[in-house]
Enzyme design. Structure first.
Site, PDB file in Angstrom:
ATOM      1  N   TYR A  11       1.903   2.765   3.178  1.00 37.97           N
ATOM      2  CA  TYR A  11       3.257   3.291   3.396  1.00 37.97           C
ATOM      3  C   TYR A  11       3.377   4.773   3.006  1.00 37.97           C
ATOM      4  O   TYR A  11       3.675   5.631   3.842  1.00 37.97           O
ATOM      5  CB  TYR A  11       4.230   2.416   2.611  1.00 37.97           C
ATOM      6  CG  TYR A  11       5.629   2.939   2.472  1.00 37.97           C
ATOM      7  CD1 TYR A  11       6.333   3.446   3.567  1.00 37.97           C
ATOM      8  CD2 TYR A  11       6.269   2.921   1.230  1.00 37.97           C
ATOM      9  CE1 TYR A  11       7.631   3.911   3.428  1.00 37.97           C
ATOM     10  CE2 TYR A  11       7.556   3.375   1.082  1.00 37.97           C
ATOM     11  CZ  TYR A  11       8.237   3.877   2.178  1.00 37.97           C
ATOM     12  OH  TYR A  11       9.519   4.342   2.032  1.00 37.97           O
ATOM     13  N   ASN A  91      -8.923  -2.475  -9.381  1.00 38.08           N
ATOM     14  CA  ASN A  91      -8.567  -1.537  -8.300  1.00 38.08           C
ATOM     15  C   ASN A  91      -7.899  -0.271  -8.827  1.00 38.08           C
ATOM     16  O   ASN A  91      -8.224   0.832  -8.402  1.00 38.08           O
ATOM     17  CB  ASN A  91      -7.652  -2.216  -7.276  1.00 38.08           C
ATOM     18  CG  ASN A  91      -7.487  -1.358  -6.033  1.00 38.08           C
ATOM     19  OD1 ASN A  91      -8.444  -0.729  -5.577  1.00 38.08           O
ATOM     20  ND2 ASN A  91      -6.281  -1.282  -5.513  1.00 38.08           N
ATOM     21  N   TYR A 140       0.608  -3.478 -14.158  1.00 42.36           N
ATOM     22  CA  TYR A 140       0.743  -2.451 -13.116  1.00 42.36           C
ATOM     23  C   TYR A 140       1.000  -1.083 -13.758  1.00 42.36           C
ATOM     24  O   TYR A 140       0.258  -0.115 -13.540  1.00 42.36           O
ATOM     25  CB  TYR A 140       1.879  -2.819 -12.147  1.00 42.36           C
ATOM     26  CG  TYR A 140       2.267  -1.668 -11.256  1.00 42.36           C
ATOM     27  CD1 TYR A 140       1.361  -1.153 -10.340  1.00 42.36           C
ATOM     28  CD2 TYR A 140       3.523  -1.061 -11.362  1.00 42.36           C
ATOM     29  CE1 TYR A 140       1.696  -0.058  -9.548  1.00 42.36           C
ATOM     30  CE2 TYR A 140       3.856   0.029 -10.582  1.00 42.36           C
ATOM     31  CZ  TYR A 140       2.942   0.527  -9.681  1.00 42.36           C
ATOM     32  OH  TYR A 140       3.267   1.618  -8.902  1.00 42.36           O
ATOM     33  N   ILE A 206      19.988 -11.509  -5.324  1.00 41.02           N
ATOM     34  CA  ILE A 206      20.177 -10.480  -6.357  1.00 41.02           C
ATOM     35  C   ILE A 206      19.576 -11.026  -7.639  1.00 41.02           C
ATOM     36  O   ILE A 206      19.998 -12.077  -8.135  1.00 41.02           O
ATOM     37  CB  ILE A 206      21.666 -10.157  -6.574  1.00 41.02           C
ATOM     38  CG1 ILE A 206      22.317  -9.653  -5.287  1.00 41.02           C
ATOM     39  CG2 ILE A 206      21.816  -9.142  -7.703  1.00 41.02           C
ATOM     40  CD1 ILE A 206      23.787  -9.260  -5.442  1.00 41.02           C
ATOM     41  N   ARG A 220      18.763   1.676  -9.778  1.00 41.61           N
ATOM     42  CA  ARG A 220      17.492   2.363  -9.540  1.00 41.61           C
ATOM     43  C   ARG A 220      17.738   3.695  -8.837  1.00 41.61           C
ATOM     44  O   ARG A 220      18.769   3.887  -8.188  1.00 41.61           O
ATOM     45  CB  ARG A 220      16.576   1.491  -8.635  1.00 41.61           C
ATOM     46  CG  ARG A 220      16.093   0.204  -9.290  1.00 41.61           C
ATOM     47  CD  ARG A 220      15.087   0.490 -10.383  1.00 41.61           C
ATOM     48  NE  ARG A 220      14.613  -0.723 -11.035  1.00 41.61           N
ATOM     49  CZ  ARG A 220      15.203  -1.291 -12.081  1.00 41.61           C
ATOM     50  NH1 ARG A 220      16.308  -0.789 -12.593  1.00 41.61           N
ATOM     51  NH2 ARG A 220      14.691  -2.369 -12.633  1.00 41.61           N
ATOM     52  N   ASP A 283      12.509  -6.408 -15.612  1.00 38.21           N
ATOM     53  CA  ASP A 283      13.313  -5.380 -14.947  1.00 38.21           C
ATOM     54  C   ASP A 283      14.200  -4.649 -15.954  1.00 38.21           C
ATOM     55  O   ASP A 283      15.125  -5.239 -16.511  1.00 38.21           O
ATOM     56  CB  ASP A 283      14.235  -6.019 -13.892  1.00 38.21           C
ATOM     57  CG  ASP A 283      13.629  -6.032 -12.506  1.00 38.21           C
ATOM     58  OD1 ASP A 283      12.707  -5.226 -12.250  1.00 38.21           O
ATOM     59  OD2 ASP A 283      14.089  -6.838 -11.685  1.00 38.21           O
TER      60      ASP A 283
END
Ligand code: UDP
Length: 327
Positions: A11, A91, A140, A206, A220, A283
């Site tokens: 992307y 990776n 991550y 949501i 965000r 989050d």
């Protein structure tokens, strides 16, 4: 410059490849197509290769007389990183090390790295600037931060000049809405809402409505992919003189999940089912950037800061490619 774009069929990498070509550079895409799409590669030579393949990287850098490497070929799913940490370390860290080793062997000295706001973990202050504590809360973010540290020490040793660019929420479609987001599986908010608007998904969920924000949903900082690319280009050019650059890339403006859903409804003219569910683990309630360093040092200006304009570009791409890219 001759630029090797690792992950150039994905992307952000495909948008970057097109931006490089438009600006007089010569991009070469290096990608194993595990996630990306060859049809998203425009105006560039394509090399099918794996980042773990040191020999092929050395050969590619040498034969094409590459001047700089841009690296977009990371795994990006937070949930998967928690379930499969080694996959992410392999990776996102080991393969980055392999690219740097190949660059060192050939003597390629410039590197632009896709980093992330996830390096900050759960920040205790908003907006976030680059000097705030780096305390990732998932593999991550940790693997991106580990790569940044590796770059720092490789730079300190005089072996590479680099820019680490910490993206907030990349979104939208670039290059006349021809290069958009086609992840499998899709986990990002805007494409998921658009899929609901197109009737390709039963509803949009949501994740959490009890956050300490104005409407209870997470906030965000959405940044258009073309604005990200323009910052990369400026950073690449600045590496002629500077050796270590670290920038947040965001608009500094936050939108809640509900606001983004309303925007998709407005732009698409479609109504769809919205389901309120539990919070998604990990989050933070609010993530917004202080990108003043990129603005002042790079002269970076965002062109598509408005969420409605961002969503419009994504909506157009999804309508052009209702089933995603064909190959
Ligand atoms: N989100 C949501 N429903 C979804 C996907 C995402 O409510 O189906 C929320 C998510 O909890 C976060 C925001 O939308 O607060 C943006 O999530 P995304 O995965 O797009 O990006 P992230 O902020 O995790 O990088």
């Amino acid at each position: 410059m001759k630029v090797l774009v690792c992950g150039g069929s994905g992307y952000i990498g495909s948008n970057m490849t097109a931006t490089l070509a438009e600006n007089g550079h010569e991009p070469f895409v290096y990608d194993n197509l595990s996630k990306g799409h060859v049809s998203a590669v425009k105006d560039a030579q394509f090399i099918k290769g794996d980042l773990a393949d040191y020999e092929l990287l050395v050969k590619t850098l040498k034969e094409n007389e590459i001047d700089a490497v841009m690296h977009f070929a990371a795994f990006i799913e937070v949930g998967e990183s928690v379930a499969e940490p080694l996959k992410y370390y392999h990776n996102n860290v080991s393969n980055t090390q392999t690219v740097l080793a190949a660059m060192e062997t050939v003597g390629v000295g410039k590197f632009v790295f896709s980093s992330t706001a996830a390096v900050y973990g759960m920040p205790n202050q908003i907006p976030i600037n680059e000097d705030m504590p780096k305390d990732p809360i998932n593999p991550y973010g940790q693997t991106k931060w580990a790569s940044e540290r590796m770059l720092h020490w490789q730079c300190n040793a005089g072996k590479v000049r680099y820019a680490a660019l910490r993206y907030f929420n990349a979104c939208g479609a670039g290059h006349d809405c021809t290069l958009g987001e086609d992840h499998s599986p899709e986990s990002h908010l805007i494409p998921l809402i658009i899929q609901a608007a197109m009737g390709k998904r039963e509803d949009i969920k949501i994740f959490g409505t009890d956050y300490p924000t104005k409407d209870g949903t997470c906030i965000r900082d959405y940044i258009h992919v073309e604005d990200l690319c323009s910052a990369h280009l400026l950073a690449l050019e600045k590496l002629e003189k500077e050796k270590e650059l670290v920038y947040n890339l965001g608009n500094g403006k936050g939108y809640s999940v509900r606001e983004v859903i309303e925007t998709v409804k407005k732009v698409s003219g479609k109504n769809f089912k919205v389901v309120e569910t539990q919070r998604r683990p990990g989050d933070p309630p609010v993530l917004t950037s202080d990108a003043s360093r990129a603005i002042s040092e790079l002269g970076w200006k965002t062109k598509l800061a408005d969420i409605e304009k961002i969503v419009e570009t994504a909506w157009q791409w999804h309508n052009k490619y209702p089933n995603g890219y064909q190959d």
